[in-house]
Design an enzyme around this catalytic site. Structure first.
Site, PDB file in Angstrom:
ATOM      1  N   GLN A 134       3.838   2.803   2.770  1.00 10.63           N
ATOM      2  CA  GLN A 134       3.859   3.706   3.763  1.00 10.63           C
ATOM      3  C   GLN A 134       5.274   3.493   4.705  1.00 10.63           C
ATOM      4  O   GLN A 134       6.172   2.950   4.296  1.00 10.63           O
ATOM      5  CB  GLN A 134       2.512   3.695   4.594  1.00 10.63           C
ATOM      6  CG  GLN A 134       1.385   4.009   4.021  1.00 10.63           C
ATOM      7  CD  GLN A 134       0.713   5.507   4.066  1.00 10.63           C
ATOM      8  OE1 GLN A 134       1.352   6.211   4.862  1.00 10.63           O
ATOM      9  NE2 GLN A 134      -0.092   5.701   3.309  1.00 10.63           N
ATOM     10  N   CYS A 186       2.920   0.455   7.978  1.00 12.66           N
ATOM     11  CA  CYS A 186       2.320   0.670   6.485  1.00 12.66           C
ATOM     12  C   CYS A 186       1.053   1.544   6.514  1.00 12.66           C
ATOM     13  O   CYS A 186       0.134   1.296   5.776  1.00 12.66           O
ATOM     14  CB  CYS A 186       2.001  -0.782   6.049  1.00 12.66           C
ATOM     15  SG  CYS A 186       3.729  -1.757   6.142  1.00 12.66           S
ATOM     16  N   ALA A 202      10.872  -7.409   3.997  1.00  8.09           N
ATOM     17  CA  ALA A 202      11.503  -7.488   5.192  1.00  8.09           C
ATOM     18  C   ALA A 202      10.965  -8.303   6.057  1.00  8.09           C
ATOM     19  O   ALA A 202       9.610  -8.131   6.352  1.00  8.09           O
ATOM     20  CB  ALA A 202      11.334  -6.031   5.928  1.00  8.09           C
ATOM     21  N   GLY A 258       7.507   2.139  -2.920  1.00  7.78           N
ATOM     22  CA  GLY A 258       5.925   2.203  -2.419  1.00  7.78           C
ATOM     23  C   GLY A 258       5.448   1.816  -1.098  1.00  7.78           C
ATOM     24  O   GLY A 258       6.496   1.416  -0.235  1.00  7.78           O
ATOM     25  N   GLY A 278       7.808  -3.435   0.027  1.00  7.37           N
ATOM     26  CA  GLY A 278       7.684  -2.435  -0.954  1.00  7.37           C
ATOM     27  C   GLY A 278       8.481  -2.422  -2.118  1.00  7.37           C
ATOM     28  O   GLY A 278       9.885  -2.606  -1.622  1.00  7.37           O
ATOM     29  N   GLY A 322      12.128  -4.388  -2.085  1.00  5.99           N
ATOM     30  CA  GLY A 322      11.896  -5.613  -1.679  1.00  5.99           C
ATOM     31  C   GLY A 322      11.119  -5.943  -0.704  1.00  5.99           C
ATOM     32  O   GLY A 322      10.020  -5.322  -0.319  1.00  5.99           O
TER      33      GLY A 322
END
Length: 214
Positions: free
Chosen positions: A74, A169, A153, A72, A140, A151
């Site tokens: 950007q 994002c 970052a 998910g 994400g 997961g």
């Protein structure tokens, strides 16, 4: 077999694509008996475009590759000095909804940063974790067959300049920050165990095992 057990893999510094492929293969192959796993990894420099990603948010990639991802969100940047934690969980077995998992991951980061004296918070309008208005952790996920992959970052001690080549994002002018700004000695190696410990605490302390790095 302890279905509740979580295996933790420390993968070191790796290119993005082979790890992404391995994560997909793991998720596709898993069944009701497959144990959940957490993968800790740093990536060589790469921009990844999420499912909602728009090309106009990649401003000047230059020599850094842009790779399409099915998570998910950007576009974001991964590079050395950033701790990526992939969470490969059977949500049905753990009785977790997707929103609950997002909240749990954000709280994992907030709790970890608090241990280093860094006050942070999630934002309702933009997933991730922030220190003031600056983003310190991107998030994400993808869910397949009731199981999560991808997961978070967390920026720890890295070169933040590549974030200027994108709208992180999807937000133009989004400022990024990292733990090193408050704790100059911090490294992914020292933060990763705290990140895992805080995640396990929020999952009610399931049995777990660190696997030797291959």
């Amino acid at each position: 077999m302890q279905h509740n057990k979580i295996l933790i893999r420390q993968l070191g510094l790796q290119p993005y694509e082979p790890i992404s492929q391995a994560m997909h293969e793991f998720t596709d192959a898993r069944d009701e008996d497959t144990l959940d796993e957490i993968w800790l990894v740093e990536h060589h420099p790469v921009f990844t475009q999420g499912q909602a990603g728009k090309a106009e948010h990649v401003l000047v990639p230059g020599d850094i590759p842009v790779i399409q991802s099915d998570r998910g969100g950007q576009v974001t940047y991964h590079g050395p000095g950033q701790q990526v934690m992939y969470v490969l969980l059977n949500l049905k077995r753990r009785k977790l909804g997707v929103r609950e998992l997002v909240t749990l991951l954000e709280q994992t980061v907030v709790n970890t940063l608090a241990e280093y004296g860094i006050e942070s918070h999630p934002r309702a309008d933009a997933p991730g974790v922030y220190v003031g208005d600056r983003k310190i952790c991107s998030l994400g996920l993808r869910i397949r067959k009731g199981c999560s992959f991808h997961g978070l970052a967390l920026n720890i001690a890295m070169d933040l300049a590549p974030f200027l080549r994108i709208n992180p994002c999807g937000y133009a002018g989004m400022e990024m920050t990292q733990m090193r700004q408050w704790q100059p000695e911090v490294t992914p190696e020292t933060v990763a165990p705290r990140l895992v410990a805080n995640l396990l605490a929020l999952l009610n302390h399931p049995p777990h095992e660190y696997l030797p790095q291959q």
